[in-house]
Design a protein around this motif. Structure first.
Motif, PDB file in Angstrom:
ATOM      1  N   TYR A 182      32.158  43.880  33.696  1.00 38.93           N
ATOM      2  CA  TYR A 182      33.197  42.885  33.985  1.00 38.93           C
ATOM      3  C   TYR A 182      34.404  43.586  34.568  1.00 38.93           C
ATOM      4  N   ARG A 183      35.275  42.796  35.153  1.00 40.89           N
ATOM      5  CA  ARG A 183      36.583  43.293  35.570  1.00 40.89           C
ATOM      6  C   ARG A 183      37.592  42.171  35.390  1.00 40.89           C
ATOM      7  N   LEU A 184      38.827  42.559  35.201  1.00 42.68           N
ATOM      8  CA  LEU A 184      39.908  41.598  35.016  1.00 42.68           C
ATOM      9  C   LEU A 184      40.640  41.412  36.335  1.00 42.68           C
TER      10      LEU A 184
ATOM     11  N   MET B 146      41.676  36.118  34.731  1.00 41.15           N
ATOM     12  CA  MET B 146      40.255  35.923  35.014  1.00 41.15           C
ATOM     13  C   MET B 146      39.443  37.142  34.582  1.00 41.15           C
ATOM     14  N   VAL B 147      38.301  36.860  33.957  1.00 38.93           N
ATOM     15  CA  VAL B 147      37.308  37.882  33.662  1.00 38.93           C
ATOM     16  C   VAL B 147      36.147  37.600  34.604  1.00 38.93           C
ATOM     17  N   GLU B 148      35.876  38.546  35.498  1.00 37.19           N
ATOM     18  CA  GLU B 148      34.755  38.407  36.418  1.00 37.19           C
ATOM     19  C   GLU B 148      33.583  39.188  35.836  1.00 37.19           C
TER      20      GLU B 148
ATOM     21  N   GLY C  93      21.577  38.503  39.276  1.00 36.35           N
ATOM     22  CA  GLY C  93      21.367  37.170  39.818  1.00 36.35           C
ATOM     23  C   GLY C  93      22.490  36.179  39.578  1.00 36.35           C
ATOM     24  N   GLN C  94      23.540  36.611  38.864  1.00 34.49           N
ATOM     25  CA  GLN C  94      24.645  35.690  38.572  1.00 34.49           C
ATOM     26  C   GLN C  94      25.984  36.431  38.585  1.00 34.49           C
ATOM     27  N   ARG C  95      27.007  35.646  38.875  1.00 33.81           N
ATOM     28  CA  ARG C  95      28.383  36.114  38.742  1.00 33.81           C
ATOM     29  C   ARG C  95      29.141  34.988  38.060  1.00 33.81           C
ATOM     30  N   TRP C  96      29.952  35.344  37.072  1.00 33.80           N
ATOM     31  CA  TRP C  96      30.728  34.352  36.333  1.00 33.80           C
ATOM     32  C   TRP C  96      32.206  34.632  36.523  1.00 33.80           C
ATOM     33  N   GLU C  97      32.984  33.587  36.649  1.00 31.77           N
ATOM     34  CA  GLU C  97      34.441  33.689  36.634  1.00 31.77           C
ATOM     35  C   GLU C  97      34.923  32.910  35.416  1.00 31.77           C
ATOM     36  N   ILE C  98      35.462  33.629  34.442  1.00 27.71           N
ATOM     37  CA  ILE C  98      35.936  33.024  33.200  1.00 27.71           C
ATOM     38  C   ILE C  98      37.452  33.155  33.190  1.00 27.71           C
ATOM     39  N   GLU C  99      38.139  32.024  33.237  1.00 34.66           N
ATOM     40  CA  GLU C  99      39.600  32.058  33.278  1.00 34.66           C
ATOM     41  C   GLU C  99      40.183  31.572  31.958  1.00 34.66           C
TER      42      GLU C  99
ATOM     43  N   MET D  30      43.331  30.220  30.399  1.00 40.06           N
ATOM     44  CA  MET D  30      44.505  29.529  30.894  1.00 40.06           C
ATOM     45  C   MET D  30      45.676  29.671  29.920  1.00 40.06           C
ATOM     46  N   GLU D  31      46.871  29.515  30.464  1.00 39.26           N
ATOM     47  CA  GLU D  31      48.112  29.609  29.694  1.00 39.26           C
ATOM     48  C   GLU D  31      48.145  28.632  28.522  1.00 39.26           C
ATOM     49  N   ASP D  32      47.533  27.463  28.701  1.00 32.36           N
ATOM     50  CA  ASP D  32      47.559  26.434  27.649  1.00 32.36           C
ATOM     51  C   ASP D  32      46.497  26.647  26.576  1.00 32.36           C
ATOM     52  N   GLY D  33      45.728  27.759  26.680  1.00 36.38           N
ATOM     53  CA  GLY D  33      44.703  28.064  25.685  1.00 36.38           C
ATOM     54  C   GLY D  33      43.307  27.611  26.063  1.00 36.38           C
ATOM     55  N   SER D  34      43.180  26.849  27.132  1.00 35.80           N
ATOM     56  CA  SER D  34      41.857  26.400  27.563  1.00 35.80           C
ATOM     57  C   SER D  34      41.150  27.513  28.336  1.00 35.80           C
ATOM     58  N   ILE D  35      39.853  27.343  28.505  1.00 38.64           N
ATOM     59  CA  ILE D  35      39.026  28.305  29.236  1.00 38.64           C
ATOM     60  C   ILE D  35      38.245  27.542  30.291  1.00 38.64           C
ATOM     61  N   GLU D  36      38.237  28.075  31.506  1.00 37.28           N
ATOM     62  CA  GLU D  36      37.434  27.503  32.590  1.00 37.28           C
ATOM     63  C   GLU D  36      36.399  28.533  33.007  1.00 37.28           C
ATOM     64  N   ILE D  37      35.139  28.094  33.136  1.00 42.73           N
ATOM     65  CA  ILE D  37      34.056  28.998  33.516  1.00 42.73           C
ATOM     66  C   ILE D  37      33.359  28.450  34.752  1.00 42.73           C
ATOM     67  N   GLU D  38      33.218  29.325  35.740  1.00 41.63           N
ATOM     68  CA  GLU D  38      32.478  28.971  36.940  1.00 41.63           C
ATOM     69  C   GLU D  38      31.357  29.995  37.101  1.00 41.63           C
ATOM     70  N   LYS D  39      30.125  29.490  37.317  1.00 39.05           N
ATOM     71  CA  LYS D  39      28.963  30.365  37.461  1.00 39.05           C
ATOM     72  C   LYS D  39      28.423  30.257  38.879  1.00 39.05           C
ATOM     73  N   PHE D  40      28.131  31.413  39.465  1.00 36.49           N
ATOM     74  CA  PHE D  40      27.521  31.486  40.783  1.00 36.49           C
ATOM     75  C   PHE D  40      26.147  32.115  40.589  1.00 36.49           C
ATOM     76  N   ILE D  41      25.112  31.337  40.895  1.00 36.31           N
ATOM     77  CA  ILE D  41      23.740  31.755  40.608  1.00 36.31           C
ATOM     78  C   ILE D  41      22.980  31.955  41.917  1.00 36.31           C
ATOM     79  N   SER D  42      22.340  33.099  42.024  1.00 40.46           N
ATOM     80  CA  SER D  42      21.549  33.410  43.201  1.00 40.46           C
ATOM     81  C   SER D  42      20.099  33.025  42.950  1.00 40.46           C
TER      82      SER D  42
END
Length: 78
Positions: free
Chosen positions: A20-22, A31-33, A38-44, A46-58
């Motif tokens: 991973y990298r920040l 963001m934690v990349e 076969g996959q890359r994830w972007e885990i963010e 957020m300032e308000d305590g929430s987490i957003e995850i985006e997955k890129f799948i090959s």
């Protein structure tokens, strides 16, 4: 284990030897990349305590040689 804690996630990634990298692309998030085969994830985290995850799948695509770099720059440069 579900976590809202950035450090807990980083420790879990380290324990499981997952690369991973920040980074920071928005002022309100860190963001934690994550790269796994076969996959890359972007885990963010957020300032308000929430987490957003985006997955890129090959689906296993074509391989290109260095000539593809010109195509990439032509398509994605300003």
């Amino acid at each position: 284990m579900i976590t809202n804690n950035l450090n807990d996630l980083l420790n879990k990634l380290d324990d499981n030897k997952i690369f991973y990298r920040l980074s920071k692309v928005r002022p309100e998030a860190i963001m934690v990349e994550v790269a796994v085969p076969g996959q890359r994830w972007e885990i963010e985290f957020m300032e308000d305590g929430s987490i957003e995850i985006e997955k890129f799948i090959s689906a296993g695509g074509d391989l290109y040689d260095e000539r593809e770099l010109e195509v990439l720059f032509n398509e994605f440069s300003d």
